[in-house]
Design an enzyme around this catalytic site. Sequence first.
Site, PDB file in Angstrom:
ATOM      1  N   ASP A 186       0.831  -1.213   0.000  1.00 58.81           N
ATOM      2  CA  ASP A 186       0.000   0.000   0.000  1.00 58.81           C
ATOM      3  C   ASP A 186       0.866   1.264   0.000  1.00 58.81           C
ATOM      4  OD1 ASP A 186      -2.378   1.374  -0.046  1.00 58.81           O
ATOM      5  OD2 ASP A 186      -2.692   1.294   2.120  1.00 58.81           O
ATOM      6  N   HIS A 217       2.217   3.378  -9.021  1.00 56.06           N
ATOM      7  CA  HIS A 217       2.000   1.953  -9.309  1.00 56.06           C
ATOM      8  C   HIS A 217       3.179   1.397 -10.112  1.00 56.06           C
ATOM      9  CE1 HIS A 217      -1.860   2.288  -7.523  1.00 56.06           C
ATOM     10  NE2 HIS A 217      -2.439   2.936  -8.512  1.00 56.06           N
ATOM     11  N   GLU A 276       1.752 -13.339  12.345  1.00 56.14           N
ATOM     12  CA  GLU A 276       2.262 -12.148  13.045  1.00 56.14           C
ATOM     13  C   GLU A 276       2.041 -10.931  12.143  1.00 56.14           C
ATOM     14  OE1 GLU A 276       3.406 -12.037  16.173  1.00 56.14           O
ATOM     15  OE2 GLU A 276       3.005 -14.187  16.308  1.00 56.14           O
ATOM     16  N   LEU A 280      11.218 -20.105  -5.440  1.00 59.70           N
ATOM     17  CA  LEU A 280      10.326 -19.218  -4.681  1.00 59.70           C
ATOM     18  C   LEU A 280       8.902 -19.424  -5.187  1.00 59.70           C
ATOM     19  CD1 LEU A 280       9.787 -16.704  -2.783  1.00 59.70           C
ATOM     20  CD2 LEU A 280      10.103 -15.293  -4.811  1.00 59.70           C
TER      21      LEU A 280
HETATM   22  C1  IPE Z   1      -5.449  -2.811  -0.173  1.00 58.98           C
HETATM   23  O1  IPE Z   1      -5.104  -1.473  -0.361  1.00 58.98           O
HETATM   24  C2  IPE Z   1      -5.433  -3.534  -1.462  1.00 58.98           C
HETATM   25  C3  IPE Z   1      -4.127  -3.662  -2.131  1.00 58.98           C
HETATM   26  C4  IPE Z   1      -2.982  -3.234  -1.714  1.00 58.98           C
HETATM   27  C5  IPE Z   1      -4.163  -4.355  -3.380  1.00 58.98           C
HETATM   28  P1  IPE Z   1      -6.219  -0.328  -0.459  1.00 58.98           P
HETATM   29  O2  IPE Z   1      -5.486   0.941  -0.555  1.00 58.98           O
HETATM   30  O3  IPE Z   1      -7.183  -0.633  -1.537  1.00 58.98           O
HETATM   31  O4  IPE Z   1      -6.959  -0.492   0.946  1.00 58.98           O
HETATM   32  P2  IPE Z   1      -7.957   0.478   1.708  1.00 58.98           P
HETATM   33  O5  IPE Z   1      -9.063   0.799   0.756  1.00 58.98           O
HETATM   34  O6  IPE Z   1      -7.194   1.702   2.081  1.00 58.98           O
HETATM   35  O7  IPE Z   1      -8.392  -0.298   2.891  1.00 58.98           O
HETATM   36  C1  IPE Z   2      -1.669   0.186  -3.338  1.00 57.51           C
HETATM   37  O1  IPE Z   2      -1.426   1.536  -3.364  1.00 57.51           O
HETATM   38  C2  IPE Z   2      -1.885  -0.382  -4.710  1.00 57.51           C
HETATM   39  C3  IPE Z   2      -3.257  -0.810  -4.984  1.00 57.51           C
HETATM   40  C4  IPE Z   2      -4.257  -0.814  -4.159  1.00 57.51           C
HETATM   41  C5  IPE Z   2      -3.525  -1.260  -6.345  1.00 57.51           C
HETATM   42  P1  IPE Z   2      -2.618   2.585  -3.345  1.00 57.51           P
HETATM   43  O2  IPE Z   2      -3.004   2.885  -4.742  1.00 57.51           O
HETATM   44  O3  IPE Z   2      -3.721   2.123  -2.467  1.00 57.51           O
HETATM   45  O4  IPE Z   2      -1.904   3.829  -2.696  1.00 57.51           O
HETATM   46  P2  IPE Z   2      -2.524   4.875  -1.684  1.00 57.51           P
HETATM   47  O5  IPE Z   2      -3.061   4.095  -0.511  1.00 57.51           O
HETATM   48  O6  IPE Z   2      -3.615   5.593  -2.408  1.00 57.51           O
HETATM   49  O7  IPE Z   2      -1.380   5.740  -1.322  1.00 57.51           O
HETATM   50 MG    MG Z   3      -4.143   2.390  -0.518  1.00 54.62          MG
END
Ligand code: IPE
Ligand code: IPE
Ligand code: MG
Length: 254
Positions: A23, A40, A210, A134
Amino acid sequence: MGQEIAVDAEADNKPRHIAIIMDGNGRWARKRGLPRVAGHRRGVETVKNMVPICGKRGIPYLTLFAFSSENWRRPSTEVKLLIELLHTTLETEMRRLHEHNVRLRVIGDLSRFPKKLQHKIDQAHQLTRDNRALNLTIAINYGGQWDITQACRSIAQLVAGGELSADAITPALIESHLCTSELPPPDLFIRTGGEQRVSNFLLWQLAYTELYFCDTYWPDFDEDSVDRALAQFASRQRRYGKTAEQIKTGSGLA
Ligand code: IPE
Ligand code: IPE
Ligand code: MG
């Protein structure tokens, strides 16, 4: 005897399976005045780096959350770009993963993706199925609730068809119908990007995992970040319901 305990402790100190919610890509990009997709793209680089990092540390299972069943709620342009990025990454990386003896599994409800992408995924599964270095699992259009639901559905079909009695439904049986049935449960869960929630990732599978949360955005998550998570993991005592004393002396029921 002393040596046996030391060996066990060492085995316990290193996770066999790491599951990661990657994330923070969007915020990483925004912080730099870049479009979210730039985050991304950088996130894909971190994924690529994770393969040798796990290899070096002898971690055999890595599971990454790349697209959740809830991520369809994002603006359609971002969803489209994410699917394209998945496709091109699979196309360009499949061979390299194979050369590095990586077995790739893609899990989730794949039926919603374009046929071309589904075909690429099948190809990657076939190409890497005998690889042993892996086990890399990528979760797309995955949701823990979906996974448990599809497992229930297939078990219900067996019961309805008279192939299984309701009494035969055990946690182990349910586990064998989840789409992670070939993987051991995760030992260490990592979420980058500062949020402290599970966001419908591996709900069943995380029962005794964990949990580790860090503020680092996924594109900045590097080898040192991994080692910090591993050090934190090594300092934990996994008790599985027992007391600390039982763990120390190796007593109590399994
Ligand atoms: C969780 O991240 C999903 C992925 C990393 C693929 P999100 O950014 O979508 O999660 P929320 O919406 O903040 O919970
Ligand atoms: C995680 O990064 C990737 C996916 C959910 C695809 P985010 O796109 O959720 O990044 P933030 O949370 O908006 O920074
Ligand atoms: Mg996110």
